[in-house]
Motif scaffolding. Structure first.
Motif, PDB file in Angstrom:
ATOM      1  N   ALA A  47       5.253  -9.269   3.085  1.00 47.59           N
ATOM      2  CA  ALA A  47       4.428  -8.125   3.495  1.00 47.59           C
ATOM      3  C   ALA A  47       4.546  -7.905   5.001  1.00 47.59           C
ATOM      4  O   ALA A  47       4.643  -6.761   5.466  1.00 47.59           O
ATOM      5  CB  ALA A  47       2.972  -8.373   3.106  1.00 47.59           C
ATOM      6  N   VAL A  48       4.528  -8.975   5.767  1.00 47.81           N
ATOM      7  CA  VAL A  48       4.659  -8.859   7.215  1.00 47.81           C
ATOM      8  C   VAL A  48       6.021  -8.285   7.585  1.00 47.81           C
ATOM      9  O   VAL A  48       6.158  -7.417   8.439  1.00 47.81           O
ATOM     10  CB  VAL A  48       4.434 -10.227   7.884  1.00 47.81           C
ATOM     11  CG1 VAL A  48       4.779 -10.157   9.366  1.00 47.81           C
ATOM     12  CG2 VAL A  48       2.999 -10.676   7.696  1.00 47.81           C
ATOM     13  N   THR A  49       7.059  -8.785   6.906  1.00 41.46           N
ATOM     14  CA  THR A  49       8.416  -8.303   7.172  1.00 41.46           C
ATOM     15  C   THR A  49       8.550  -6.823   6.855  1.00 41.46           C
ATOM     16  O   THR A  49       9.137  -6.047   7.620  1.00 41.46           O
ATOM     17  CB  THR A  49       9.437  -9.105   6.346  1.00 41.46           C
ATOM     18  OG1 THR A  49       9.313 -10.485   6.686  1.00 41.46           O
ATOM     19  CG2 THR A  49      10.842  -8.638   6.621  1.00 41.46           C
ATOM     20  N   ARG A  91       0.848  -1.190   0.000  1.00 42.47           N
ATOM     21  CA  ARG A  91       0.000   0.000   0.000  1.00 42.47           C
ATOM     22  C   ARG A  91       0.885   1.241   0.000  1.00 42.47           C
ATOM     23  O   ARG A  91       1.096   1.879   1.039  1.00 42.47           O
ATOM     24  CB  ARG A  91      -0.933   0.009   1.201  1.00 42.47           C
ATOM     25  CG  ARG A  91      -1.951  -1.132   1.185  1.00 42.47           C
ATOM     26  CD  ARG A  91      -2.901  -1.040   2.360  1.00 42.47           C
ATOM     27  NE  ARG A  91      -3.900  -2.100   2.317  1.00 42.47           N
ATOM     28  CZ  ARG A  91      -4.863  -2.244   3.218  1.00 42.47           C
ATOM     29  NH1 ARG A  91      -4.950  -1.395   4.239  1.00 42.47           N
ATOM     30  NH2 ARG A  91      -5.737  -3.232   3.104  1.00 42.47           N
ATOM     31  N   PRO A  92       1.412   1.600  -1.162  1.00 40.49           N
ATOM     32  CA  PRO A  92       2.336   2.745  -1.211  1.00 40.49           C
ATOM     33  C   PRO A  92       1.605   4.067  -0.989  1.00 40.49           C
ATOM     34  O   PRO A  92       0.427   4.219  -1.331  1.00 40.49           O
ATOM     35  CB  PRO A  92       2.900   2.654  -2.633  1.00 40.49           C
ATOM     36  CG  PRO A  92       1.808   2.000  -3.422  1.00 40.49           C
ATOM     37  CD  PRO A  92       1.178   1.010  -2.488  1.00 40.49           C
ATOM     38  N   LEU A 129       7.828  -5.055  -5.198  1.00 41.99           N
ATOM     39  CA  LEU A 129       7.142  -3.844  -5.646  1.00 41.99           C
ATOM     40  C   LEU A 129       7.805  -2.598  -5.083  1.00 41.99           C
ATOM     41  O   LEU A 129       7.909  -1.570  -5.766  1.00 41.99           O
ATOM     42  CB  LEU A 129       5.674  -3.896  -5.234  1.00 41.99           C
ATOM     43  CG  LEU A 129       4.849  -5.030  -5.849  1.00 41.99           C
ATOM     44  CD1 LEU A 129       3.414  -4.971  -5.348  1.00 41.99           C
ATOM     45  CD2 LEU A 129       4.891  -4.983  -7.367  1.00 41.99           C
ATOM     46  N   ALA A 130       8.261  -2.684  -3.842  1.00 44.68           N
ATOM     47  CA  ALA A 130       8.963  -1.544  -3.246  1.00 44.68           C
ATOM     48  C   ALA A 130      10.245  -1.239  -4.014  1.00 44.68           C
ATOM     49  O   ALA A 130      10.623  -0.074  -4.186  1.00 44.68           O
ATOM     50  CB  ALA A 130       9.274  -1.827  -1.781  1.00 44.68           C
ATOM     51  N   ALA A 131      10.911  -2.283  -4.482  1.00 46.28           N
ATOM     52  CA  ALA A 131      12.138  -2.083  -5.263  1.00 46.28           C
ATOM     53  C   ALA A 131      11.825  -1.509  -6.637  1.00 46.28           C
ATOM     54  O   ALA A 131      12.568  -0.676  -7.164  1.00 46.28           O
ATOM     55  CB  ALA A 131      12.884  -3.409  -5.397  1.00 46.28           C
ATOM     56  N   MET A 132      10.720  -1.950  -7.232  1.00 49.60           N
ATOM     57  CA  MET A 132      10.369  -1.509  -8.584  1.00 49.60           C
ATOM     58  C   MET A 132       9.924  -0.056  -8.637  1.00 49.60           C
ATOM     59  O   MET A 132      10.242   0.674  -9.576  1.00 49.60           O
ATOM     60  CB  MET A 132       9.249  -2.394  -9.140  1.00 49.60           C
ATOM     61  CG  MET A 132       9.671  -3.797  -9.497  1.00 49.60           C
ATOM     62  SD  MET A 132       8.223  -4.743 -10.083  1.00 49.60           S
ATOM     63  CE  MET A 132       9.030  -6.247 -10.677  1.00 49.60           C
ATOM     64  N   GLY A 133       9.139   0.369  -7.650  1.00 50.73           N
ATOM     65  CA  GLY A 133       8.570   1.705  -7.715  1.00 50.73           C
ATOM     66  C   GLY A 133       7.401   1.748  -8.675  1.00 50.73           C
ATOM     67  O   GLY A 133       6.789   0.727  -8.994  1.00 50.73           O
ATOM     68  N   ALA A 134       7.099   2.931  -9.187  1.00 48.74           N
ATOM     69  CA  ALA A 134       5.902   3.116 -10.016  1.00 48.74           C
ATOM     70  C   ALA A 134       6.176   2.985 -11.509  1.00 48.74           C
ATOM     71  O   ALA A 134       5.261   2.711 -12.278  1.00 48.74           O
ATOM     72  CB  ALA A 134       5.290   4.484  -9.731  1.00 48.74           C
ATOM     73  N   ALA A 178       1.552   7.944  -7.717  1.00 42.40           N
ATOM     74  CA  ALA A 178       1.875   7.226  -8.952  1.00 42.40           C
ATOM     75  C   ALA A 178       1.955   5.727  -8.698  1.00 42.40           C
ATOM     76  O   ALA A 178       1.465   4.915  -9.491  1.00 42.40           O
ATOM     77  CB  ALA A 178       3.192   7.742  -9.529  1.00 42.40           C
ATOM     78  N   ALA A 179       2.590   5.349  -7.582  1.00 44.95           N
ATOM     79  CA  ALA A 179       2.682   3.928  -7.240  1.00 44.95           C
ATOM     80  C   ALA A 179       1.309   3.353  -6.918  1.00 44.95           C
ATOM     81  O   ALA A 179       1.003   2.210  -7.266  1.00 44.95           O
ATOM     82  CB  ALA A 179       3.636   3.737  -6.059  1.00 44.95           C
ATOM     83  N   ALA A 180       0.457   4.146  -6.251  1.00 49.11           N
ATOM     84  CA  ALA A 180      -0.892   3.683  -5.941  1.00 49.11           C
ATOM     85  C   ALA A 180      -1.682   3.416  -7.226  1.00 49.11           C
ATOM     86  O   ALA A 180      -2.431   2.436  -7.321  1.00 49.11           O
ATOM     87  CB  ALA A 180      -1.608   4.712  -5.073  1.00 49.11           C
ATOM     88  N   LEU A 181      -1.508   4.287  -8.212  1.00 50.98           N
ATOM     89  CA  LEU A 181      -2.174   4.077  -9.501  1.00 50.98           C
ATOM     90  C   LEU A 181      -1.642   2.820 -10.179  1.00 50.98           C
ATOM     91  O   LEU A 181      -2.417   2.036 -10.758  1.00 50.98           O
ATOM     92  CB  LEU A 181      -1.946   5.302 -10.397  1.00 50.98           C
ATOM     93  CG  LEU A 181      -2.549   5.216 -11.808  1.00 50.98           C
ATOM     94  CD1 LEU A 181      -4.058   5.050 -11.742  1.00 50.98           C
ATOM     95  CD2 LEU A 181      -2.179   6.468 -12.613  1.00 50.98           C
TER      96      LEU A 181
END
Length: 318
Positions: A312-314, A228-229, A272-277, A233-236
């Motif tokens: 996700a938990v981590t 849940r960024p 996903l955090a590494a990839m970004g938007a 832009a990431a949310a989109l």
């Protein structure tokens, strides 16, 4: 099956291929069928042309591989943003086809006709595929399908499949990677073709009648568990992923219904955090690859959903 996903999707898939190769008892380039879409088509071609998974990973890291264009040259074809498009509709013919027979054209494909005509070219990608294929114009040994979309008729085409036009491998891959609005459509035998991801990120449903016992799907544009960024832009981008994932789930159910075992690997929250938007931005590539090497191996050991939930938990705990 190797799905669409842009520059960073290709990096994530490279890491997943390493994990998958460790799981299987034969080289990935020797499996019965490889289906590639967009970025996945490049990797599918590489495997069939004898490029090893290790070489693919090293190439993604920027290493020089004898005879192949350097990764920096390929990045000139992409870039984090598209060139300014032409002030004309992407495909008036496709729009007309949709108006005459709307039930025959997938909604996503129909919508792509309204995109402005892209200016980007994929010359360096052509050079890469030709170099991998020994500059040959033939199709590599081993059944290989490269998925694109006919940009006039709106039909999905799996080049290499029985009944499709015989084309050079490089032309098929470039067609599969020609994102509407970003790149020029690839003209093959007088017809325009664009990115197969416009129709489906993996085209997994094509395998419902392939008679396969087991299928592995690497789908960098889908996600079994999303983060849940806070970034808009990431949310989109995550909203788009939800749609892609729902479609992939439907296709997987269709293939499983005929008795085929289907394992789907997708990026989890850490990926996903590494990839970004922006999946076309090459700057995070090293991190995306490193994270995928770890998360994909975990997913194959514990199950994709379990691994993504653990990640996700981590991430939340951190």
């Amino acid at each position: 099956m190797l799905g669409a996903g842009g520059v960073l999707g290709g990096a994530w898939t490279a890491g997943a291929l390493v994990a998958l190769q460790e799981r299987l008892n034969r080289p990935l380039g020797a499996v019965d069928l490889i289906v590639g879409t967009s970025a996945g088509s490049v990797l599918a071609a590489a495997l069939r042309c004898g490029i090893t998974v290790e070489q693919i990973m090293q190439h993604q890291r920027g290493a020089s591989i004898d005879g192949l264009p350097h990764l920096s040259e390929l990045d000139r074809d992409a870039g984090p943003l598209p060139p300014l498009p032409r002030l004309r509709m992407g495909s008036p013919c496709l729009l007309a086809t949709t108006a005459l027979a709307p039930h025959r054209v997938h909604p996503w494909v129909a919508a792509s006709s309204l995109m402005p005509r892209g200016r980007g070219t994929l010359r360096n990608l052509t050079s890469l595929v030709d170099a991998m294929n020994g500059s040959g114009r033939g199709w590599p040994a081993g059944e290989t399908w490269i998925v694109a979309v006919d940009y006039a008729r709106g039909r999905r085409v799996a080049f290499g499949r029985t009944g499709t036009p015989a084309v050079p491998l490089a032309d098929a891959v470039v067609a599969s990677c020609s994102i509407p609005g970003w790149y020029e459509p690839k003209i093959i035998a007088g017809r325009p073709y664009v990115d197969g991801g416009v129709r489906s990120s993996t085209s997994l449903d094509l395998l419902a009648r392939a008679g396969l016992d087991e299928v592995y799907v690497l789908a960098p544009m889908a996600s079994a568990v999303l983060d849940r960024p806070w970034n808009p832009a990431a949310a989109l981008e995550r909203m788009v992923r939800r749609v892609v994932t729902a479609r992939l789930d439907q296709e997987a159910a269709k293939v499983r219904a005929v008795g085929t075992r289907v394992t789907v690997l997708t990026p989890g929250p850490e990926d996903l955090a590494a990839m970004g938007a922006n999946l076309m931005n090459p700057r995070p590539r090293p991190r995306v690859l490193d994270v995928s090497l770890r998360t994909s191996a975990l997913a194959l050991r514990t199950g994709p959903t379990a691994a993504a939930t653990m990640a996700a938990v981590t991430t939340a705990a951190a």
